[in-house]
Write an enzyme that holds these catalytic residues in place. Sequence first.
Site, PDB file in Angstrom:
ATOM      1  N   ARG A 249      11.923  -2.414  -9.523  1.00 31.46           N
ATOM      2  CA  ARG A 249      10.464  -2.554  -9.563  1.00 31.46           C
ATOM      3  C   ARG A 249       9.987  -2.643 -11.011  1.00 31.46           C
ATOM      4  O   ARG A 249      10.585  -2.060 -11.921  1.00 31.46           O
ATOM      5  CB  ARG A 249       9.794  -1.355  -8.896  1.00 31.46           C
ATOM      6  CG  ARG A 249      10.071  -1.203  -7.418  1.00 31.46           C
ATOM      7  CD  ARG A 249       9.584  -2.410  -6.618  1.00 31.46           C
ATOM      8  NE  ARG A 249       8.176  -2.693  -6.814  1.00 31.46           N
ATOM      9  CZ  ARG A 249       7.213  -2.199  -6.047  1.00 31.46           C
ATOM     10  NH1 ARG A 249       7.507  -1.405  -5.039  1.00 31.46           N
ATOM     11  NH2 ARG A 249       5.958  -2.495  -6.277  1.00 31.46           N
TER      12      ARG A 249
ATOM     13  N   PRO B 180       0.814  -1.212   0.000  1.00 31.96           N
ATOM     14  CA  PRO B 180       0.000   0.000   0.000  1.00 31.96           C
ATOM     15  C   PRO B 180       0.851   1.267   0.000  1.00 31.96           C
ATOM     16  O   PRO B 180       1.858   1.352   0.717  1.00 31.96           O
ATOM     17  CB  PRO B 180      -0.801  -0.127   1.298  1.00 31.96           C
ATOM     18  CG  PRO B 180      -0.837  -1.590   1.576  1.00 31.96           C
ATOM     19  CD  PRO B 180       0.480  -2.119   1.093  1.00 31.96           C
ATOM     20  N   GLU B 181       0.443   2.236  -0.813  1.00 33.77           N
ATOM     21  CA  GLU B 181       1.185   3.493  -0.918  1.00 33.77           C
ATOM     22  C   GLU B 181       0.549   4.556  -0.030  1.00 33.77           C
ATOM     23  O   GLU B 181      -0.474   4.317   0.625  1.00 33.77           O
ATOM     24  CB  GLU B 181       1.256   3.905  -2.386  1.00 33.77           C
ATOM     25  CG  GLU B 181       1.892   2.820  -3.236  1.00 33.77           C
ATOM     26  CD  GLU B 181       2.031   3.179  -4.711  1.00 33.77           C
ATOM     27  OE1 GLU B 181       2.074   4.375  -5.046  1.00 33.77           O
ATOM     28  OE2 GLU B 181       2.097   2.241  -5.530  1.00 33.77           O
TER      29      GLU B 181
ATOM     30  N   LYS C 179       4.580   5.490   4.154  1.00 32.73           N
ATOM     31  CA  LYS C 179       3.908   4.199   4.004  1.00 32.73           C
ATOM     32  C   LYS C 179       3.717   3.483   5.332  1.00 32.73           C
ATOM     33  O   LYS C 179       3.332   2.311   5.349  1.00 32.73           O
ATOM     34  CB  LYS C 179       4.712   3.295   3.048  1.00 32.73           C
ATOM     35  CG  LYS C 179       4.858   3.847   1.639  1.00 32.73           C
ATOM     36  CD  LYS C 179       5.672   2.884   0.794  1.00 32.73           C
ATOM     37  CE  LYS C 179       5.901   3.432  -0.613  1.00 32.73           C
ATOM     38  NZ  LYS C 179       6.700   2.504  -1.441  1.00 32.73           N
TER      39      LYS C 179
END
Length: 326
Positions: free
Chosen positions: A303, A2-3, A50
């Site tokens: 990523r 989750p950001e 975060k």
Amino acid sequence: MPEGPLVRKFQLLTSPFVGQVVAKVGGSSRKINVNDLNALRLQDSQVHGKNLYLAFVAAEGPLGPTAEETVLQREAAGVASSPAQGGQEQVRAPQTHPQDEELRELQHSRAEPPDAAEGPGNWLRFHFGLFGSIRANEFSRANKANKRGDWKDPIPRLVLHFESGGFLVFYNCRMHWCSSPRADPASDILSVEFHRGRALDALRAPDPVCYTLLDQRYFSGLGNIIKNEILYLAKIHPLTQGSVLALSDLERLLDCAIQFSSAWLHSKLHGKGLHPQIYQKEQCPLGHAVMKGTLGPSGGFKRLTWWCPQCQPAVLSGGGDPSPAT
């Protein structure tokens, strides 16, 4: 993982429980003794980047001051009362090797600087993994069978039942105690104290902008979804070195980061999903074929990245073409 916008939504789910006493606990966490939370009062709830931080004190002690109320916290009651908003954002990680993606994220998070005076304290830090979430007054239910064909509900890491009868459920998160949150509002893209000048200085470095955007020292809360989307919105190739971009391009990229993050949070607060334009897409909104690669510094965290070669053309640096995707 989750950001920032989604972790802020999680924080809003916890806010109505501030001031209440924990009556019963449960969960599968082995990192903390969940029974230590029994009969404690939830004193405060904060989010930084975060990470979510919850402060607990002895129930018989004074409640003490909480963080200054914000506009977001004033909307918390409405958020917590809507079951449809209690879960994780519906945008999912790539279907190819999600476990590898989570492992890389976990290794990267372990490399972050420790919290101030990390160790015993009254603040419990939550760092959410892939599909991590918080539910208020409901449990997450399986929406499909696992690889063995079993329909098993997700197992909570922590469940907090309060004297009021309500409860909070935490899924797929790592927890540890600390004496105070590691907070730098100047780096938080959703904070009114976000320091644009410092962020612009970081983006001017002779490094690919897709690397810099994930540096939590300057862009706390900005994650892979936001990175992909704002690079597309700003029409910048992920591997473009910040030092070759005009100041106006960097300003536009920074504006996109703030506006997209704020819009995502606003959508979550109103029960709406995210509709990405480039993340996990095969075509961009203009119908061009999208490329995908695993990008990151040599020997560092990498990523999955999506970009449109036509909408986001490569910009040559002094040394030639941008580094190839791996």
